[in-house]
Design an enzyme around this catalytic site. Structure first.
Site, PDB file in Angstrom:
ATOM      1  CB  THR A  96       0.394  23.238   7.919  1.00 16.21           C
ATOM      2  OG1 THR A  96      -0.956  23.115   7.505  1.00 16.21           O
ATOM      3  CG2 THR A  96       0.472  23.943   9.251  1.00 16.21           C
ATOM      4  CB  ILE A  97       3.353  20.324   4.461  1.00 20.00           C
ATOM      5  CG1 ILE A  97       3.237  19.130   3.506  1.00 20.00           C
ATOM      6  CG2 ILE A  97       3.946  19.892   5.790  1.00 20.00           C
ATOM      7  CD1 ILE A  97       4.598  18.470   3.176  1.00 20.00           C
ATOM      8  CB  SER A  98      -2.018  18.520   3.598  1.00 24.83           C
ATOM      9  OG  SER A  98      -2.490  19.724   3.060  1.00 24.83           O
ATOM     10  CG  HIS A 103      -0.241  15.527   0.845  1.00 24.11           C
ATOM     11  ND1 HIS A 103       0.808  15.818   1.681  1.00 24.11           N
ATOM     12  CD2 HIS A 103      -0.658  16.724   0.351  1.00 24.11           C
ATOM     13  CE1 HIS A 103       1.030  17.125   1.692  1.00 24.11           C
ATOM     14  NE2 HIS A 103       0.149  17.693   0.908  1.00 24.11           N
ATOM     15  CB  SER A 127       5.161  22.080   1.357  1.00 25.32           C
ATOM     16  OG  SER A 127       4.366  21.054   0.768  1.00 25.32           O
ATOM     17  CD  GLU A 154       1.419  29.297  -1.366  1.00 22.71           C
ATOM     18  OE1 GLU A 154       0.777  28.227  -1.321  1.00 22.71           O
ATOM     19  OE2 GLU A 154       1.175  30.272  -0.620  1.00 22.71           O
ATOM     20  CG  ASP A 189      -5.725  35.431  -6.246  1.00 20.37           C
ATOM     21  OD1 ASP A 189      -6.024  34.390  -5.611  1.00 20.37           O
ATOM     22  OD2 ASP A 189      -6.496  36.404  -6.363  1.00 20.37           O
ATOM     23  N   GLY A 190      -4.683  32.050  -6.701  1.00 16.07           N
ATOM     24  CA  GLY A 190      -5.369  30.863  -7.208  1.00 16.07           C
ATOM     25  C   GLY A 190      -6.766  31.110  -7.742  1.00 16.07           C
TER      26      GLY A 190
END
Ligand code: SAH
Length: 271
Positions: A96-98, A103, A127, A154, A189-190
C-alpha cells in the site's frame, strides 16, 4: 491502515513508546483514533495538506510546499475520495501507499536533510509518492542548482515501473528530473541500499527491518539521518530516527511505536 491488519504497508504510529528528546503527538491504531493520526482527510490535495497542517502533522514550510507540489491522486488507483483519505491505499502486490499523516510525519523527520543539492535514498519506495515529494523538496526551490538526488529502491519490479510512470505524471518538472537522473527509481533489494551514489544525506525506509541494515548505516554521510521502522511484524515495531555522528556512531533521536510491513529478505533478488 490498521483495519487492513497485517497486509497493510505502513500503519500509523500506534503509540508513543518512548520519545528521546521530543514526544510525538501521533497516536491511534485500528481500534483507537488518535489526536493527529488518521483524521487528516481532504477532498483534494490542497485541502489534505491544509488539514495535515491544521492538525500539526505538517509543520515545516519545506514539507508543506513539497506536499502541495505533488498530487497524491497520481499514486493511488482508487477514486479521488480515497486518494485524499488519511489511510493507506492498495498499490498491488499486497503493498500500500502509506497514509498521508505517516508520509507527512516521515517528511518532517527528513526535513533538516531536504536542502538544495542533497542526496536522499528512499528504501521501499512503493508507489513513488515519497520519492516524488523528496525530489520537490530538494530541487523545487529557487536556490536549487539542479544538483542532488532523490533515489527510490523497490523490491517489486512492477511497482518500480509503475512508480516511475506516476512520478512522470506529477508535473513536467518531475518528468524532467527523471530524465536528467535527479530522480532515480530502481528495482533492487533495500537491504543492500544503493552504494553507487552513496553517501546520502538522508535515508528513509518505508518497511520494517528486523534490524538496522549495516549497508544503510555505511551509506549515510556523517551528520546524515536514517529514518527507519525496526522490529518484527505484529511485535512492537519502532520508528527510529538515527543521526550519524562524525565518528560514525549512530545516535537515536526519537523512537515511536508503529506498524509497517516487513522489509523482506530476498537475498539481493527483486520480485
Ligand atoms: N513509502 C511507500 C511505502 C510502500 S510500503 C509508499 O507510501 O508508497 C513498503 C514498500 O517496501 C513496499 O512497496 C514493498 O514492496 C517494499 N519492500 C519490502 N521489502 C523490500 C526490500 N527488501 N527492498 C526494497 N523494497 C522492499
Amino acid at each position: 491502515m490498521g483495519s487492513r491488519g497485517t497486509t497493510v504497508a505502513a500503519v500509523a504510529a500506534v503509540l508513543v513508546l518512548s520519545a528521546l528528546p521530543a514526544r510525538q503527538a501521533l497516536s491511534g491504531n485500528a481500534g483507537r483514533r488518535g489526536a493527529m493520526a488518521w483524521r487528516s482527510h481532504g477532498t483534494d490535495n490542497a485541502s489534505m495538506v491544509s488539514t495535515l497542517k491544521a492538525n500539526g502533522v505538517v509543520r515545516s514550510p519545506i514539507v508543506e510546499t513539497s506536499m502541495r507540489a505533488v498530487d497524491r491522486a497520481n499514486f493511488v488507483d482508487s477514486d479521488a475520495s480515497s486518494a485524499y483519505a488519511d489511510s493507506p491505499q492498495p498499490i498491488g502486490h499486497g503493498q500500500t501507499i502509506s497514509a498521508p499523516h505517516m508520509h507527512a510525519h516521515m517528511l518532517e523527520k527528513l526535513a533538516p536533510c531536504l536542502f538544495p543539492g542533497a542526496k536522499v535514498l528512499d528504501v521501499g519506495s512503493g508507489s513513488g509518492y515519497l520519492s516524488a515529494v523528496i525530489a520537490s523538496a530538494i530541487f523545487g526551490s529557487d536556490t536549487s542548482d539542479g544538483t542532488g538526488l532523490a533515489a527510490g529502491i523497490e523490491v517489486y519490479n512492477e511497482l518500480a515501473t509503475r512508480s516511475k510512470r506516476a512520478i512522470a505524471n506529477v508535473s513536467e518538472q518531475h518528468r524532467q528530473w527523471l530524465e536528467s537522473g535527479n530522480i532515480v527509481i530502481e528495482a533492487s533489494d533495500g537491504w543492500s541500499g544503493r552504494p553507487c551514489d552513496a553517501p546520502y544525506d538522508a535515508i528513509h525506509v518505508g518497511a520494517a527491518a528486523s534490524k538496522v541494515p549495516d549497508a544503510l548505516v555505511e551509506q549515510l554521510k556523517p551528520n546524515g539521518r536514517l529514518v527507519i521502522p525496526v522490529g518484527q511484524q505484529g511485535a512492537g515495531q519502532e520508528l527510529l530516527v538515527l543521526d550519524k555522528q562524525a565518528d560514525g556512531t549512530m545516535v537515536p533521536r526519537e523512537r515511536m511505536g508503529v506498524m509497517f510491513v516487513p522489509l523482506s529478505h530476498t537475498n539481493g533478488k527483486t520480485l
